[in-house]
Design a protein around this motif. Structure first.
Motif, PDB file in Angstrom:
ATOM      1  N   ARG A 187       0.806  -1.218   0.000  1.00 44.80           N
ATOM      2  CA  ARG A 187       0.000   0.000   0.000  1.00 44.80           C
ATOM      3  C   ARG A 187       0.844   1.275   0.000  1.00 44.80           C
ATOM      4  O   ARG A 187       0.497   2.244  -0.677  1.00 44.80           O
ATOM      5  CB  ARG A 187      -0.963   0.009   1.188  1.00 44.80           C
ATOM      6  N   LEU A 188       1.948   1.269   0.744  1.00 46.22           N
ATOM      7  CA  LEU A 188       2.785   2.471   0.791  1.00 46.22           C
ATOM      8  C   LEU A 188       3.462   2.718  -0.559  1.00 46.22           C
ATOM      9  O   LEU A 188       3.571   3.865  -1.011  1.00 46.22           O
ATOM     10  CB  LEU A 188       3.830   2.342   1.902  1.00 46.22           C
ATOM     11  N   GLN A 189       3.909   1.649  -1.177  1.00 43.70           N
ATOM     12  CA  GLN A 189       4.518   1.789  -2.497  1.00 43.70           C
ATOM     13  C   GLN A 189       3.494   2.267  -3.518  1.00 43.70           C
ATOM     14  O   GLN A 189       3.770   3.172  -4.310  1.00 43.70           O
ATOM     15  CB  GLN A 189       5.104   0.446  -2.940  1.00 43.70           C
ATOM     16  N   TRP A 190       2.295   1.669  -3.493  1.00 42.87           N
ATOM     17  CA  TRP A 190       1.224   2.083  -4.399  1.00 42.87           C
ATOM     18  C   TRP A 190       0.863   3.554  -4.175  1.00 42.87           C
ATOM     19  O   TRP A 190       0.692   4.320  -5.135  1.00 42.87           O
ATOM     20  CB  TRP A 190      -0.019   1.215  -4.181  1.00 42.87           C
ATOM     21  N   LEU A 191       0.739   3.942  -2.911  1.00 41.92           N
ATOM     22  CA  LEU A 191       0.356   5.310  -2.591  1.00 41.92           C
ATOM     23  C   LEU A 191       1.407   6.303  -3.070  1.00 41.92           C
ATOM     24  O   LEU A 191       1.073   7.348  -3.647  1.00 41.92           O
ATOM     25  CB  LEU A 191       0.154   5.454  -1.076  1.00 41.92           C
ATOM     26  N   GLY A 192       2.680   5.963  -2.860  1.00 42.14           N
ATOM     27  CA  GLY A 192       3.752   6.855  -3.316  1.00 42.14           C
ATOM     28  C   GLY A 192       3.772   7.006  -4.824  1.00 42.14           C
ATOM     29  O   GLY A 192       3.899   8.135  -5.340  1.00 42.14           O
ATOM     30  N   GLU A 193       3.635   5.901  -5.540  1.00 42.14           N
ATOM     31  CA  GLU A 193       3.628   5.962  -7.001  1.00 42.14           C
ATOM     32  C   GLU A 193       2.405   6.724  -7.516  1.00 42.14           C
ATOM     33  O   GLU A 193       2.500   7.504  -8.472  1.00 42.14           O
ATOM     34  CB  GLU A 193       3.653   4.544  -7.576  1.00 42.14           C
ATOM     35  N   PHE A 194       1.265   6.494  -6.879  1.00 47.54           N
ATOM     36  CA  PHE A 194       0.034   7.148  -7.311  1.00 47.54           C
ATOM     37  C   PHE A 194       0.128   8.664  -7.110  1.00 47.54           C
ATOM     38  O   PHE A 194      -0.223   9.446  -8.005  1.00 47.54           O
ATOM     39  CB  PHE A 194      -1.154   6.591  -6.521  1.00 47.54           C
ATOM     40  N   LEU A 195       0.607   9.087  -5.943  1.00 44.42           N
ATOM     41  CA  LEU A 195       0.699  10.524  -5.668  1.00 44.42           C
ATOM     42  C   LEU A 195       1.736  11.201  -6.561  1.00 44.42           C
ATOM     43  O   LEU A 195       1.523  12.330  -7.028  1.00 44.42           O
ATOM     44  CB  LEU A 195       1.043  10.744  -4.192  1.00 44.42           C
ATOM     45  N   SER A 196       2.857  10.518  -6.813  1.00 42.69           N
ATOM     46  CA  SER A 196       3.877  11.110  -7.680  1.00 42.69           C
ATOM     47  C   SER A 196       3.351  11.271  -9.102  1.00 42.69           C
ATOM     48  O   SER A 196       3.615  12.280  -9.766  1.00 42.69           O
ATOM     49  CB  SER A 196       5.141  10.260  -7.676  1.00 42.69           C
ATOM     50  N   LEU A 197       2.596  10.282  -9.569  1.00 40.94           N
ATOM     51  CA  LEU A 197       2.011  10.377 -10.903  1.00 40.94           C
ATOM     52  C   LEU A 197       0.949  11.468 -10.947  1.00 40.94           C
ATOM     53  O   LEU A 197       0.839  12.205 -11.934  1.00 40.94           O
ATOM     54  CB  LEU A 197       1.402   9.039 -11.305  1.00 40.94           C
ATOM     55  N   PHE A 198       0.165  11.606  -9.876  1.00 39.90           N
ATOM     56  CA  PHE A 198      -0.854  12.649  -9.813  1.00 39.90           C
ATOM     57  C   PHE A 198      -0.217  14.040  -9.889  1.00 39.90           C
ATOM     58  O   PHE A 198      -0.696  14.925 -10.615  1.00 39.90           O
ATOM     59  CB  PHE A 198      -1.663  12.505  -8.519  1.00 39.90           C
ATOM     60  N   ILE A 199       0.871  14.232  -9.157  1.00 39.86           N
ATOM     61  CA  ILE A 199       1.583  15.521  -9.193  1.00 39.86           C
ATOM     62  C   ILE A 199       2.129  15.784 -10.596  1.00 39.86           C
ATOM     63  O   ILE A 199       2.079  16.915 -11.104  1.00 39.86           O
ATOM     64  CB  ILE A 199       2.714  15.530  -8.152  1.00 39.86           C
ATOM     65  N   PHE A 200       2.631  14.732 -11.244  1.00 42.05           N
ATOM     66  CA  PHE A 200       3.133  14.853 -12.613  1.00 42.05           C
ATOM     67  C   PHE A 200       2.009  15.266 -13.564  1.00 42.05           C
ATOM     68  O   PHE A 200       2.182  16.145 -14.416  1.00 42.05           O
ATOM     69  CB  PHE A 200       3.743  13.521 -13.048  1.00 42.05           C
ATOM     70  N   PHE A 201       0.837  14.657 -13.402  1.00 44.97           N
ATOM     71  CA  PHE A 201      -0.314  15.019 -14.224  1.00 44.97           C
ATOM     72  C   PHE A 201      -0.705  16.477 -14.009  1.00 44.97           C
ATOM     73  O   PHE A 201      -0.986  17.203 -14.960  1.00 44.97           O
ATOM     74  CB  PHE A 201      -1.513  14.121 -13.903  1.00 44.97           C
ATOM     75  N   ILE A 202      -0.749  16.899 -12.742  1.00 47.46           N
ATOM     76  CA  ILE A 202      -1.126  18.278 -12.423  1.00 47.46           C
ATOM     77  C   ILE A 202      -0.180  19.255 -13.110  1.00 47.46           C
ATOM     78  O   ILE A 202      -0.603  20.272 -13.688  1.00 47.46           O
ATOM     79  CB  ILE A 202      -1.118  18.511 -10.893  1.00 47.46           C
ATOM     80  N   PHE A 203       1.111  18.952 -13.066  1.00 46.18           N
ATOM     81  CA  PHE A 203       2.109  19.821 -13.698  1.00 46.18           C
ATOM     82  C   PHE A 203       1.861  19.937 -15.202  1.00 46.18           C
ATOM     83  O   PHE A 203       1.899  21.030 -15.770  1.00 46.18           O
ATOM     84  CB  PHE A 203       3.511  19.280 -13.417  1.00 46.18           C
ATOM     85  N   LEU A 204       1.605  18.801 -15.853  1.00 47.62           N
ATOM     86  CA  LEU A 204       1.390  18.823 -17.296  1.00 47.62           C
ATOM     87  C   LEU A 204       0.074  19.504 -17.664  1.00 47.62           C
ATOM     88  O   LEU A 204      -0.005  20.214 -18.671  1.00 47.62           O
ATOM     89  CB  LEU A 204       1.411  17.391 -17.845  1.00 47.62           C
ATOM     90  N   ILE A 205      -0.961  19.287 -16.856  1.00 47.76           N
ATOM     91  CA  ILE A 205      -2.261  19.888 -17.155  1.00 47.76           C
ATOM     92  C   ILE A 205      -2.197  21.409 -17.086  1.00 47.76           C
ATOM     93  O   ILE A 205      -2.827  22.100 -17.888  1.00 47.76           O
ATOM     94  CB  ILE A 205      -3.333  19.340 -16.172  1.00 47.76           C
ATOM     95  N   THR A 206      -1.426  21.935 -16.132  1.00 54.31           N
ATOM     96  CA  THR A 206      -1.312  23.394 -16.005  1.00 54.31           C
ATOM     97  C   THR A 206      -0.628  24.027 -17.219  1.00 54.31           C
ATOM     98  O   THR A 206      -0.757  25.239 -17.435  1.00 54.31           O
ATOM     99  CB  THR A 206      -0.530  23.763 -14.733  1.00 54.31           C
ATOM    100  N   LEU A 207       0.079  23.244 -18.011  1.00 58.17           N
ATOM    101  CA  LEU A 207       0.766  23.772 -19.194  1.00 58.17           C
ATOM    102  C   LEU A 207      -0.138  23.804 -20.429  1.00 58.17           C
ATOM    103  O   LEU A 207       0.259  24.347 -21.450  1.00 58.17           O
ATOM    104  CB  LEU A 207       2.007  22.919 -19.505  1.00 58.17           C
ATOM    105  N   THR A 208      -1.337  23.233 -20.323  1.00 55.04           N
ATOM    106  CA  THR A 208      -2.238  23.162 -21.472  1.00 55.04           C
ATOM    107  C   THR A 208      -3.372  24.176 -21.328  1.00 55.04           C
ATOM    108  O   THR A 208      -3.701  24.620 -20.220  1.00 55.04           O
ATOM    109  CB  THR A 208      -2.830  21.754 -21.614  1.00 55.04           C
TER     110      THR A 208
END
Length: 250
Positions: A26-47
């Protein structure tokens, strides 16, 4: 009726296995999920079209989850030395594969629901609007084809054993050839030709157009073709590995 009960029991066992595995890591899943979410947020703000971009990223992420599923499970079974036991079981292999597919759809849908909820809470998505509805509609069309691609990679895993690098290249290619970052028309002709056979690219085009079109039937036919081709490739790799006597090797 007996076979149906057996299949339902197998499916429920696969779902429980997914839950236990997810909770154990669960901790590994949560870390990967949150890091990917932050990555998505960064890319979305550029569009400029943030809502369409958010839906497109969710679509790509769902595809990644499905595409790597069969290969990942086969690799896990091989590493633990239990892959050959699947073939020694009295349960038919198609039953096992279909049960795993259903459990994968449930797992991927729950992850996607969580991602949708986070994007909605940050104001990047409006639920039950046209792009979100088209996302759900498109997922129904392309899921069979995604499992076809997953079966291809799963077959290659049986044959070649380590294809993690291939899956990473494939997933990243889906993202960069989907038209989310840059227009397809700006790519070289040979890359455009590759992009236009991608289920992800075709689905994102439907979302960008804002309504289902005549391409939806073509998309569904392509999805069924990928599924049929995946079954053929998986069967071929399976038979070739059995003949070579390396089914349980890793």
């Amino acid at each position: 009726m007996v076979q149906l009960r057996m299949f339902l029991k197998i499916t429920w066992n696969e779902i429980k296995k997914e839950i236990v595995t997810a909770w154990s890591y669960r901790l590994q899943w949560l870390g990967e999920f949150l890091s990917l979410f932050i990555f998505f947020i960064f890319l979305i703000t550029l569009t400029e079209e943030k809502q369409i971009a958010a839906v497109s990223y969710c679509l790509w992420f769902y595809c990644v989850l499905i595409i790597g599923d069969v290969s990942g499970k086969i690799s896990t079974e091989m590493q633990s030395g239990t892959f050959e036991q699947i073939y020694l079981s009295i349960i038919p292999l198609p039953f096992l594969l279909f049960a795993k597919i259903i459990s994968s759809i449930i797992r991927s849908s729950l992850i996607m629901g969580s991602l949708f909820t986070l994007l909605w809470s940050f104001g990047y998505l409006t639920l039950f609007n046209l792009p979100a509805n088209l996302f759900v509609y498109s997922i129904l069309l392309i899921t069979p084809g995604l499992f076809g691609i997953s079966l291809i990679l799963g077959g290659l895993t049986i044959l070649l054993k380590d294809v993690g690098w291939m899956i990473n290249i494939f997933n990243n290619s889906l993202l960069f050839l989907s038209g989310i970052f840059i227009p397809i028309e700006s790519l070289p002709i040979w890359l455009q030709n590759i992009a236009h056979i991608s289920l992800v690219t075709k689905t994102i085009e439907i979302i960008k157009n804002g309504s289902p079109s005549s391409n939806e039937f073509s998309l569904f036919i392509d999805s069924l073709f990928y599924l049929l081709f995946g079954l053929i490739v998986f069967s071929y790799c399976e038979k070739k590995t059995k003949l070579a006597g390396t089914l349980g090797h890793y």
